[in-house]
Design a protein around this motif. Structure first.
Motif, mmCIF file in Angstrom:
data_model
loop_
_atom_site.group_PDB
_atom_site.id
_atom_site.type_symbol
_atom_site.label_atom_id
_atom_site.label_comp_id
_atom_site.label_asym_id
_atom_site.label_seq_id
_atom_site.Cartn_x
_atom_site.Cartn_y
_atom_site.Cartn_z
ATOM 1 N N ASP A 321 -6.401 -0.758 5.277
ATOM 2 C CA ASP A 321 -5.112 -0.513 5.840
ATOM 3 C C ASP A 321 -4.185 -1.190 4.184
ATOM 4 O OD1 ASP A 321 -4.702 -3.357 6.040
ATOM 5 O OD2 ASP A 321 -4.743 -3.162 8.161
ATOM 6 N N SER A 322 -2.951 -1.170 4.325
ATOM 7 C CA SER A 322 -2.082 -1.480 3.489
ATOM 8 C C SER A 322 -2.584 -1.164 1.928
ATOM 9 C CB SER A 322 -1.554 -2.959 3.412
ATOM 10 O OG SER A 322 -2.693 -3.717 4.058
ATOM 11 N N PRO A 323 -2.597 0.033 1.485
ATOM 12 C CA PRO A 323 -3.233 0.436 0.081
ATOM 13 C C PRO A 323 -2.093 -0.138 -0.803
ATOM 14 C CG PRO A 323 -2.266 2.026 1.333
ATOM 15 C CD PRO A 323 -2.231 1.471 2.232
ATOM 16 N N LYS A 324 -2.952 -0.375 -2.069
ATOM 17 C CA LYS A 324 -1.842 -0.759 -3.414
ATOM 18 C C LYS A 324 -2.715 -0.088 -4.227
ATOM 19 C CE LYS A 324 0.014 -4.973 -1.979
ATOM 20 N NZ LYS A 324 -0.266 -6.507 -1.704
ATOM 21 N N PHE A 325 -2.350 0.707 -5.502
ATOM 22 C CA PHE A 325 -2.884 1.353 -6.540
ATOM 23 C C PHE A 325 -2.385 1.060 -7.760
ATOM 24 C CE2 PHE A 325 -2.712 4.435 -2.805
ATOM 25 C CZ PHE A 325 -4.285 4.442 -2.596
ATOM 26 N N LYS A 326 -3.129 1.245 -8.749
ATOM 27 C CA LYS A 326 -2.553 1.024 -10.268
ATOM 28 C C LYS A 326 -3.579 2.055 -11.062
ATOM 29 C CE LYS A 326 -1.474 -2.446 -13.562
ATOM 30 N NZ LYS A 326 -1.924 -4.013 -14.001
ATOM 31 N N THR A 327 -2.960 3.010 -11.649
ATOM 32 C CA THR A 327 -3.760 3.882 -12.633
ATOM 33 C C THR A 327 -3.442 3.954 -13.907
ATOM 34 O OG1 THR A 327 -2.579 5.752 -12.128
ATOM 35 C CG2 THR A 327 -4.120 5.604 -10.451
ATOM 36 N N SER A 328 -4.263 4.170 -15.129
ATOM 37 C CA SER A 328 -3.873 4.369 -16.478
ATOM 38 C C SER A 328 -3.264 5.606 -16.669
ATOM 39 C CB SER A 328 -5.195 4.193 -17.326
ATOM 40 O OG SER A 328 -6.031 4.978 -16.929
ATOM 41 N N THR A 329 -3.608 6.586 -15.793
ATOM 42 C CA THR A 329 -3.071 8.061 -15.834
ATOM 43 C C THR A 329 -3.138 8.754 -14.460
ATOM 44 O OG1 THR A 329 -2.885 10.200 -17.106
ATOM 45 C CG2 THR A 329 -5.124 9.200 -16.521
ATOM 46 N N GLY A 330 -2.310 9.737 -14.085
ATOM 47 C CA GLY A 330 -2.290 10.348 -13.114
ATOM 48 C C GLY A 330 -1.623 9.476 -11.899
ATOM 49 N N SER A 331 -2.122 9.956 -10.589
ATOM 50 C CA SER A 331 -1.614 9.456 -9.517
ATOM 51 C C SER A 331 -2.547 9.094 -8.447
ATOM 52 C CB SER A 331 -0.242 10.182 -8.840
ATOM 53 O OG SER A 331 -0.874 11.421 -8.289
ATOM 54 N N ALA A 332 -2.655 7.983 -7.626
ATOM 55 C CA ALA A 332 -3.589 7.978 -6.504
ATOM 56 C C ALA A 332 -2.801 7.828 -5.323
ATOM 57 C CB ALA A 332 -4.421 6.569 -6.808
#
Length: 424
Positions: A321-332
């Motif tokens: 649960d409670s997701p967090k994302f970090k991307t160098s390009t695009g979206s998650a």
């Protein structure tokens, strides 16, 4: 021998529509189909052919329908199955979606189609473009002049009507290759192959004769021109318009094409394929607290090529649960109903590397169910590129009126069954 009768049933086994072609099998036999199916399902012995006494049921399931053929002879099963799948294809051409509602709303058209598609248990005209010339969905409005059968049905060229005219004569050729790859957790490629198809969109007047030339290895070795890149195609399947005897004798693909869109041929190339998008992943689980995911994607194809609409699907535990994302390009984004993270990259140039990090919380109570380790899957499409190196060398268009026609060629490589296993 072929089918005695064809039935279309709903999910409960109720007959929606049927057609008796030979009269040698009691139509009430279909009542045994559903109990047999359920019995086989419970025993875990489900098979495509089931028998009750001396009557055999050959069936397929499509959305919320069962299409069943009955016979009491030793029929050609592959012919019957080809026909059932063709039946689905034709119905979809007519009704866009094939489900219970579309059968109920179009009883008259379905009966007419069942009459034309098969005669005395043998397939007849199964080309939807030809059928649409004389079986229309405006059944009540059919004019007398239009109700005569087109000569195409009795022609040697049953897939193309005569008298077709276009102001501009063109043919569009799409060479589409799908890559199937399975990579194990250590990064070794366990299996890989290429499945290709050549699709045509023809807008040509009259009855043109087309000849297609490919960089086919067998052809090049026959003619002694072993120069340049050639491909070895296996499991080649052609549209009925291709002259097979000509192909077998000198590997020439010669044909009178159907009008509009069609698949000319499909093939498979059994070769070691380097994964075009390489994925490295580190998935760390800290029990009762969190999951950390790091995924690196690298484009292993030419720098001048670009992969479009790339989707990297990374599995996560079902209780995360409670997701967090970090991307160098695009979206998650997190897709909880499928227990995965979907990382979307609109444009992925060759030779580039991108990173995605994800952080999930885990509940303090351990999930007791043992979960499997689903693989990471990747979807993509690379235009103007074929991984096998197949090329259309020429397309000759010959028509008695001598008009000039333009062939256009487009190459596309896309992901098929593209899986990379993980350690986590």
């Amino acid at each position: 021998m072929s089918a005695s009768a064809i039935f279309v049933l709903d999910l409960k086994g109720k007959v929606l529509i049927c057609r008796n072609y030979k009269g040698d099998v009691d139509m009430a036999e279909i009542d045994h189909f559903m109990p047999l199916l359920m019995q086989h399902e419970e025993e875990g012995l489900l098979s495509p052919v089931m028998s009750h006494g001396n009557v055999h049921f050959m069936w397929i399931k499509h959305s919320n329908l069962y299409l069943v053929a009955t016979t009491n002879k030793n029929s050609n099963a592959s012919l019957v199955y080809s026909f059932l799948y063709k039946l689905v294809e034709v119905f979809k051409e007519y009704f866009k979606e094939l489900e219970e509602e579309s059968i109920q709303d179009n009883f008259v058209v379905v009966y007419e189609l069942l009459d034309e598609l098969m005669d005395f248990g043998f397939p007849q005209t199964t080309d939807s473009k030809i059928l649409q010339e004389y079986i229309t969905q405006e059944g009540a409005k059919l004019e007398v002049a239009k109700s005569k059968v087109p000569t195409t049905v009795t022609n040697a060229v049953s897939w193309r009507s005569e008298g077709i005219k276009y102001k501009k004569n063109e043919v569009f050729i799409d060479v589409i290759e799908s890559i199937n790859v399975l990579v194990n957790a250590n990064g070794s490629v366990m299996s890989s192959d290429i499945v290709g198809s050549i699709k045509l969109k023809t807008m040509l007047s009259g009855m043109p004769e087309l000849r297609l030339g490919l960089n086919d290895r067998v052809l090049f070795s026959l003619t002694g021109r072993d120069k340049g890149k050639t491909v070895m195609m296996e499991d080649v399947k052609f549209h009925q318009c291709v002259r097979l005897s000509r192909f077998e004798s000198d590997r020439t693909i010669s044909f009178i094409p159907p009008d509009g869109e069609s698949e000319l041929m499909s093939y498979r190339i059994n070769t070691h394929v380097k994964p075009l998008i390489w994925i490295e992943s580190v998935i760390e689980k800290f029990s009762h607290s969190r999951v950390e995911i790091m995924v690196k994607a690298k484009g292993q194809f030419k720098k001048q090529s670009v992969a479009n609409n790339v989707e990297v699907r990374v599995p996560v535990p079902s209780d995360a649960d409670s997701p967090k994302f970090k991307t160098s390009t695009g979206s998650a984004k997190y897709v909880p109903e499928k227990n995965l993270v979907m990382w979307t990259i609109k444009s992925f140039p060759g030779g580039k590397e991108f990173l995605m990090r994800a952080h999930f919380g885990l509940p303090s109570v351990e999930n007791e169910e043992l979960e499997g380790k689903p693989p990471i899957t990747v979807k993509f499409e690379i235009p103007y590129f074929t991984v096998s190196g197949i090329q259309v060398r020429y397309m000759k268009i010959i028509e008695k009126s001598g008009y000039q026609a333009l062939p256009w060629v487009r190459y596309i490589t896309q992901s098929g069954d593209y899986q990379l296993r993980t350690n986590a």
